[in-house]
Design an enzyme around this catalytic site. Structure first.
Site, PDB file in Angstrom:
ATOM      1  N   ASP A 103       0.869  -1.183   0.000  1.00 21.49           N
ATOM      2  CA  ASP A 103       0.000   0.000   0.000  1.00 21.49           C
ATOM      3  C   ASP A 103       0.902   1.227   0.000  1.00 21.49           C
ATOM      4  OD1 ASP A 103       0.795  -0.727   2.667  1.00 21.49           O
ATOM      5  OD2 ASP A 103      -0.627   0.747   3.437  1.00 21.49           O
ATOM      6  N   GLU A 168      -0.059  -0.882   5.748  1.00 19.95           N
ATOM      7  CA  GLU A 168       1.049  -0.369   6.552  1.00 19.95           C
ATOM      8  C   GLU A 168       0.976   1.135   6.745  1.00 19.95           C
ATOM      9  OE1 GLU A 168       4.927   1.159   7.753  1.00 19.95           O
ATOM     10  OE2 GLU A 168       3.918   1.624   5.873  1.00 19.95           O
TER      11      GLU A 168
END
Lengths: 476, 476
Positions: A103, A168
């Site tokens: 991400d 994250e």
């Protein structure tokens, strides 16, 4: 053997470099922004893409469902699945588990990017794109390291596992529970955990032995039931924006919240000496970020405040007028977003209480009729490792082989929350082996990964797998 | 005669009400947001639409080129043309000039609108849409008033001119010069200027005799050359956002800038008495805006601070993180937007100097390496009229005829910069005759115009044209 392998890496029989760059381009093209709920389908697509790649390589792959996320408005949203994969299952070998995330932070061309952030663009040997360095290229470099062994029909010197997540950038929502749940299954045979989600401090390669944590807060001040015309109502209502800026405004730029500074572990003489020896060019650092003065004018103070002291940053305000142009509005509900970086021995639960109590006490003094709500939306702990552990010694050897120099031993100002979780839950040893450049612009406009770091980083990973296989069982 | 005319207004031979509402719907559907440069084509289309309508009615219409606008980045952009029109040219009659604007404030559904802001939606007799009350329906009501006379084949009792602009919401850029240029031509035969760009104070109709001005500022703090990761750089750089909030943060909510309060004309006993007599329900006002406490707890203080004292509002910050979710960024360049409402005897040029000097002196104390730039982007003067002027007496009679009550004599907290310009340049007398409701939500979410105010307002304008025709020449 390994040494000759990574010398061959650019030859067609090991890795097709055209393919390597195309893969990074494909991954960057997926807008896997985990903070924007509207991009969630892209994030799901990203995880599928990672899983398919690992499957094609012959790994044993799972897309692990980690449940749902609760949004501030009470709605729920499916979390991106976590990809786990396994290559090799030889109990005579060590098993490493490589953690990474795919991400990214938000990025828009109009934020000041020179190129489309989701269209990987090469300029002067640098590959510009959101997530290029944080953390897509490092994840791919690990994949390519495994592919290199496969291309030469060589057995992997260690069993390799992957844990790749998609949350994250917003606090690894759901991952802790997944690690907990698989502690005695997927993670039970793991010997070492490797994280490559950070960068070097200079042109010298580095090994990272600590990260700061992060407590991210929303401070919402709510007043009128809707936005008001500032001409018509200005002077009669107590404006939420004035209250919010009043409680955030602090003439010193220091953390005023009682108890926070007191919790910080004192700087030891040994640390001071280590910092003193680190290669760090203050002028270069200033030039890179484009300022002529920093918070501290000597290297040790600066490194200490970058790595091992807490700091507060105000990221912005939601709900106020933020577009170009003019709007004469009194915003009705405004939410400041700020975060405090955590260091040993701060405790996020305590910080939450300290910040909330402090803001409410400052707000109470204003005697405002508006309502203040303080929420801690991320609470990530710091992490610290022993630089003399065999994992680090193996890292030093691998770096020496590939780059022909000794690494800097550094800490990281940013947060990799999962390091702390891995340590607490699995009890395994962890190493952080960054391949990102010191000037990659993580979270900023014009994030990039250099061709050099990407390819030499892949070579480092190839060498490191070999070095780890040499660690004696007794020293685990 | 006029009396019977506005009683007939809803019959087909005077005005087709279906048509009246459709026209407002069509006008609201044009996103004529003058603050957003990307909407400029819509704004041009809006001005064309107004010109076409007036032409169809047989007016002598001109689309007056008022040049270009300079943007903060140095680029230029064509200003929306000003529409002028003339109906009747009988030198034995008075000539009124009706001023209005058809540009609007920004509006997005996600700001909290219950309906699409650009799709006029009727709910319980209210017509919701951006610009419905500010200022599209009032402009249309004047057009319908002229149409009513035409529908009954009656001569207009006065010559009617229109000046309709498209930059009011951002400071009427270019209009001053246009009025100056046409002072001795278009404006030379004008006797009176009528502005209907504000609202009542309660359910009682009102005449407005004063407005506040507005000085709108951008305070930009620039530091690093790009946004930085707050984990990686937090603690080393002096953050522009901290500086900006530090210089804006003020524990009192009062204007601290030296010299501003001193310039304000003192409240006279006569004013105090007038305010005392005005119908104003404090509880209703609090309910309407949804707060349980106001800046002042008595009516006179509240009205005085709404109308005749300056106030400062912080509208928002451009350049910081303003989206939902979390982003761990240190914004590199942040621009606060705030405005100070002007009252007699404040002088915008002086306010500009006072604000700029004050912010620079507060900023200097921080000894920050960042750069502060203060710009005044709007500088509009306040306006004040004599409530005993024949124009106001005619207004009182017309209101009595249509609503069967006496009007409140009120001031306006907001700014209609053009009133002051008309007064200074043409020397003509001005009246403000609002037809907007007290709860129309100008500049806010869910702006609306009620059917009642729209139709009764049209009747008021019909009656007022007749009353103005009765004013004796000698009293001009």
């Amino acid at each position: 053997l390994t040494f000759s392998l990574f010398q061959d890496i650019s030859s067609d029989n090991v890795l097709d470099l055209g393919c390597v760059f195309q893969m990074l381009r494909d991954w960057v093209a997926i807008e896997s922004d985990s903070s924007n709920v509207q991009k969630r389908p892209e994030l799901h697509r990203m995880m599928e893409t990672v899983a398919q790649k690992l499957q094609l390589m012959g790994g044993t792959v799972q897309l692990v469902d980690i449940g749902e996320q609760e949004l501030p408005d009470g709605q729920t949203l499916e979390l991106p699945k976590v990809v786990t994969a396994q290559f090799g299952n030889d109990s005579s070998k060590h098993t490493v588990c490589i953690y990474g995330h795919v991400d990214v932070q938000p990025a828009k061309l109009e934020d000041g990017w020179a190129t489309d952030p989701y269209n990987l663009t090469e300029i002067n040997g640098n590959l510009y794109g959101r997530g290029a360095s944080d953390n897509k290229a490092p994840v791919l470099a690990w994949i390519h390291a495994v592919e290199a062994y496969q291309a030469l029909s060589m057995d992997l010197p260690v069993n390799v596992k992957f844990v790749i997540e998609g949350m994250e950038e917003t606090g690894s929502n759901g991952l802790d529970a997944m690690i907990m749940a698989q502690r005695d299954t997927f993670f039970s045979e793991v010997d070492y955990i490797i994280i490559s989600d950070c960068g070097w401090l200079s042109r010298r390669p580095a090994l990272t032995y600590g990260t700061r944590g992060n407590c991210y807060f929303f401070a919402e001040v709510e007043g009128p039931k809707q936005d008001l015309h500032s001409g018509v109502y200005g002077g009669t209502v107590i404006e939420p924006m004035t209250d919010l800026i009043g409680i955030l405004g602090d003439p010193s730029g220091k953390i005023l919240i009682p108890g926070i500074r007191e919790a910080v572990a004192p700087l030891s003489d040994e640390e001071w000496k280590m910092y003193q020896d680190i290669q760090f060019d203050m002028d270069n650092y200033k030039n890179k970020i484009g300022v002529n003065q920093l918070m501290y004018s000597n290297k040790v103070d600066l490194l200490a405040h970058m790595w091992r002291y807490p700091t507060v940053s105000i990221h912005g305000i939601e709900g106020a007028f933020s577009d170009p142009g003019t709007k004469t509005v009194i915003p009705a509900k405004v939410t400041a977003k700020f975060s405090i970086r955590q260091v040993p021995d701060m405790d996020p639960a305590m910080v939450k209480k300290q910040v909330t109590d402090y803001l409410h006490s400052v707000f109470a003094k204003r005697k405002s009729p508006n309502k203040l709500k303080v929420t801690m939306v991320i609470g990530a702990k710091p992490w610290l490792a022993d630089t003399h552990h065999p994992l680090y010694e193996a890292g030093k050897v691998a770096i020496k082989r590939v780059f022909n120099m000794d690494p800097d031993l550094i800490r990281e100002g940013g947060t990799i929350p999962i390091a702390r979780t891995f340590q607490d839950v699995t009890g395994k040893s962890i190493i952080m082996m960054p391949i990102g450049g010191f000037d990659d612009g993580l979270h900023s406009q014009n994030e990039k990964m250099s061709r050099y770091n990407y390819i030499e980083g892949t070579k480092l990973f190839i060498a490191y797998l070999n070095e780890v296989s040499q660690i004696k069982r007794t020293s685990v």
